[in-house]
Design an enzyme around this catalytic site. Sequence first.
Site, PDB file in Angstrom:
ATOM      1  N   HIS A  17      15.685  10.738  12.275  1.00 48.03           N
ATOM      2  CA  HIS A  17      17.055  11.209  12.491  1.00 48.03           C
ATOM      3  C   HIS A  17      18.061  10.127  12.106  1.00 48.03           C
ATOM      4  O   HIS A  17      19.055  10.399  11.432  1.00 48.03           O
ATOM      5  CB  HIS A  17      17.303  11.529  13.977  1.00 48.03           C
ATOM      6  CG  HIS A  17      16.534  12.680  14.528  1.00 48.03           C
ATOM      7  ND1 HIS A  17      15.855  12.619  15.722  1.00 48.03           N
ATOM      8  CD2 HIS A  17      16.353  13.946  14.067  1.00 48.03           C
ATOM      9  CE1 HIS A  17      15.298  13.790  15.981  1.00 48.03           C
ATOM     10  NE2 HIS A  17      15.570  14.608  14.981  1.00 48.03           N
ATOM     11  N   LYS A  41      15.060  25.388  25.146  1.00 44.56           N
ATOM     12  CA  LYS A  41      13.974  24.410  25.314  1.00 44.56           C
ATOM     13  C   LYS A  41      14.163  23.646  26.627  1.00 44.56           C
ATOM     14  O   LYS A  41      15.276  23.515  27.126  1.00 44.56           O
ATOM     15  CB  LYS A  41      13.976  23.406  24.158  1.00 44.56           C
ATOM     16  CG  LYS A  41      13.677  24.011  22.800  1.00 44.56           C
ATOM     17  CD  LYS A  41      13.796  22.942  21.727  1.00 44.56           C
ATOM     18  CE  LYS A  41      13.841  23.540  20.335  1.00 44.56           C
ATOM     19  NZ  LYS A  41      14.229  22.554  19.316  1.00 44.56           N
ATOM     20  N   ARG A  90      11.817  17.466   6.042  1.00 45.59           N
ATOM     21  CA  ARG A  90      10.617  16.620   5.987  1.00 45.59           C
ATOM     22  C   ARG A  90       9.570  17.174   5.042  1.00 45.59           C
ATOM     23  O   ARG A  90       9.041  16.468   4.217  1.00 45.59           O
ATOM     24  CB  ARG A  90      10.004  16.488   7.392  1.00 45.59           C
ATOM     25  CG  ARG A  90      10.775  15.562   8.285  1.00 45.59           C
ATOM     26  CD  ARG A  90      10.341  15.714   9.706  1.00 45.59           C
ATOM     27  NE  ARG A  90      10.535  17.088  10.133  1.00 45.59           N
ATOM     28  CZ  ARG A  90      10.556  17.490  11.393  1.00 45.59           C
ATOM     29  NH1 ARG A  90      10.344  16.627  12.348  1.00 45.59           N
ATOM     30  NH2 ARG A  90      10.760  18.747  11.706  1.00 45.59           N
ATOM     31  N   SER A 128      10.671  14.581  17.197  1.00 38.92           N
ATOM     32  CA  SER A 128      10.863  14.235  18.610  1.00 38.92           C
ATOM     33  C   SER A 128       9.639  14.651  19.429  1.00 38.92           C
ATOM     34  O   SER A 128       9.233  13.949  20.354  1.00 38.92           O
ATOM     35  CB  SER A 128      12.107  14.932  19.166  1.00 38.92           C
ATOM     36  OG  SER A 128      13.256  14.497  18.481  1.00 38.92           O
TER      37      SER A 128
HETATM   38  O1  PNS Z   1      16.761  19.824  16.114  1.00 41.43           O
HETATM   39  P1  PNS Z   1      16.690  21.317  15.918  1.00 41.43           P
HETATM   40  O2  PNS Z   1      16.054  21.966  17.121  1.00 41.43           O
HETATM   41  O3  PNS Z   1      16.040  21.696  14.632  1.00 41.43           O
HETATM   42  O4  PNS Z   1      18.208  21.828  15.851  1.00 41.43           O
HETATM   43  C1  PNS Z   1      18.475  23.193  15.671  1.00 41.43           C
HETATM   44  C2  PNS Z   1      19.993  23.479  15.687  1.00 41.43           C
HETATM   45  C3  PNS Z   1      20.650  22.885  16.920  1.00 41.43           C
HETATM   46  C4  PNS Z   1      20.616  22.905  14.460  1.00 41.43           C
HETATM   47  C5  PNS Z   1      20.124  25.028  15.680  1.00 41.43           C
HETATM   48  O5  PNS Z   1      19.333  25.551  16.707  1.00 41.43           O
HETATM   49  C6  PNS Z   1      21.543  25.533  15.852  1.00 41.43           C
HETATM   50  O6  PNS Z   1      22.382  25.340  15.003  1.00 41.43           O
HETATM   51  N1  PNS Z   1      21.797  26.200  16.992  1.00 41.43           N
HETATM   52  C7  PNS Z   1      23.123  26.699  17.347  1.00 41.43           C
HETATM   53  C8  PNS Z   1      23.124  28.224  17.438  1.00 41.43           C
HETATM   54  C9  PNS Z   1      23.440  28.838  16.096  1.00 41.43           C
HETATM   55  O7  PNS Z   1      24.433  28.541  15.462  1.00 41.43           O
HETATM   56  N2  PNS Z   1      22.591  29.755  15.629  1.00 41.43           N
HETATM   57  C10 PNS Z   1      22.800  30.454  14.378  1.00 41.43           C
HETATM   58  C11 PNS Z   1      22.147  29.739  13.205  1.00 41.43           C
HETATM   59  S1  PNS Z   1      20.436  30.111  13.159  1.00 41.43           S
END
Ligand code: PNS
Length: 161
Positions: A17, A41, A90, A128
Amino acid sequence: MNIAIVPGSFDPVTNGHLDIIKRTSELFDMVYVSILSNSSKNPLFSVEERISLIERVTHDLPNVKVEGFTGLLVDYARAKNAKFIVKGLRAVTDFEYEFQMSLTNKQLAPEIETFFITTNAKYAYLSSSIVKEVAKYGGDFTEMVPLEIIEDIKEKIGGTR
Ligand code: PNS
């Protein structure tokens, strides 16, 4: 001014990150590292704790600000006047999910672009979850996260073991 969001769960922030955050900070005027706080989560660190861990490891990057957010990423990005979402990729395994999120966000907010940055090869295996798994069973995770947060993880995992 070009503003970018680097969103994620960051539970906890890894060297992978941090590499993406640093590289993004060199490309944009302002970068928000944004932690989703309405996640289903069950996190190891609270959003406040995650903010403080990331702040500690990015204090040398003056154009980086760390925040929590709730709701849709595109709504948050609009509120920040950010036209870019930056994600690290990745492996092919990340692609399908990231592609789906990127297209969803495009549908919701056509003016916002998602950029993907290829991870540094030495962190390609990292996540993570991997850090938490290794730490939980007493393995050496010191190469996986920034030095400044190793003790925080040990303490937190020790407390939950
Ligand atoms: O580290 P992660 O778990 O891959 O992060 C995921 C994240 C936070 C980027 C994603 O879950 C997110 O943007 N959530 C906010 C809700 C949202 O906007 N959802 C619509 C897009 S799928």
